[in-house]
Design a protein around this motif. Sequence first.
Motif, PDB file in Angstrom:
ATOM      1  N   VAL A 189       0.750  -0.924   0.002  1.00 46.42           N
ATOM      2  CA  VAL A 189      -0.144  -0.010  -0.158  1.00 46.42           C
ATOM      3  C   VAL A 189       0.833   1.361  -0.127  1.00 46.42           C
ATOM      4  CG1 VAL A 189      -1.659   1.209   1.346  1.00 46.42           C
ATOM      5  CG2 VAL A 189      -1.928  -1.347   1.240  1.00 46.42           C
ATOM      6  N   TRP A 190       0.721   2.054  -0.756  1.00 42.05           N
ATOM      7  CA  TRP A 190       1.326   3.376  -0.994  1.00 42.05           C
ATOM      8  C   TRP A 190       1.066   4.273  -0.277  1.00 42.05           C
ATOM      9  CZ3 TRP A 190       6.133   1.981  -2.680  1.00 42.05           C
ATOM     10  CH2 TRP A 190       6.045   1.006  -3.853  1.00 42.05           C
ATOM     11  N   ASN A 191       1.674   5.088   0.378  1.00 39.52           N
ATOM     12  CA  ASN A 191       1.237   6.270   1.219  1.00 39.52           C
ATOM     13  C   ASN A 191       0.831   7.439   0.181  1.00 39.52           C
ATOM     14  OD1 ASN A 191       0.819   8.408   2.926  1.00 39.52           O
ATOM     15  ND2 ASN A 191       2.096   7.632   4.429  1.00 39.52           N
ATOM     16  N   ASP A 192      -0.350   7.874   0.272  1.00 36.51           N
ATOM     17  CA  ASP A 192      -0.653   8.857  -0.567  1.00 36.51           C
ATOM     18  C   ASP A 192      -0.010  10.222  -0.366  1.00 36.51           C
ATOM     19  OD1 ASP A 192      -2.650   7.388  -1.833  1.00 36.51           O
ATOM     20  OD2 ASP A 192      -4.245   7.885  -0.695  1.00 36.51           O
ATOM     21  N   GLN A 193       0.541  10.479   1.036  1.00 29.81           N
ATOM     22  CA  GLN A 193       1.279  11.679   1.130  1.00 29.81           C
ATOM     23  C   GLN A 193       2.475  11.751   0.625  1.00 29.81           C
ATOM     24  OE1 GLN A 193       1.454  11.476   5.382  1.00 29.81           O
ATOM     25  NE2 GLN A 193      -0.701  11.915   5.881  1.00 29.81           N
ATOM     26  N   TYR A 194       3.088  10.608   0.071  1.00 32.80           N
ATOM     27  CA  TYR A 194       4.473  10.553  -0.303  1.00 32.80           C
ATOM     28  C   TYR A 194       4.314  10.937  -2.069  1.00 32.80           C
ATOM     29  CZ  TYR A 194       6.600   9.032   3.739  1.00 32.80           C
ATOM     30  OH  TYR A 194       7.088   9.270   5.045  1.00 32.80           O
ATOM     31  N   THR A 195       4.314  11.924  -2.542  1.00 34.89           N
ATOM     32  CA  THR A 195       4.555  12.460  -3.862  1.00 34.89           C
ATOM     33  C   THR A 195       5.793  12.930  -4.211  1.00 34.89           C
ATOM     34  OG1 THR A 195       3.824  14.841  -3.401  1.00 34.89           O
ATOM     35  CG2 THR A 195       1.924  13.171  -3.635  1.00 34.89           C
TER      36      THR A 195
END
Length: 71
Positions: A54-60
């Motif tokens: 699951v990728w953390n949405d905060q990490y862009t």
Amino acid sequence: MKVTAIIPDELINKVKLKSGGKNITESLIIALTEYLKEKNVDDLIDQVNEKPLVWNDQYTADGIRKINRSR
């Protein structure tokens, strides 16, 4: 470890040819090592299928850039 096994000559010859081993022992070691590597990859794939990453949405890209610049 010494092992006695009845393996068809044709199979041994194919393993020797594909593995590039100098002799039967080296060829079997190469073949078994590669087999275990493939099985380990299969196990990892099964683990990811059971519990997907699951990728953390905060990490862009922008977020990471800001983190790196703030160090």
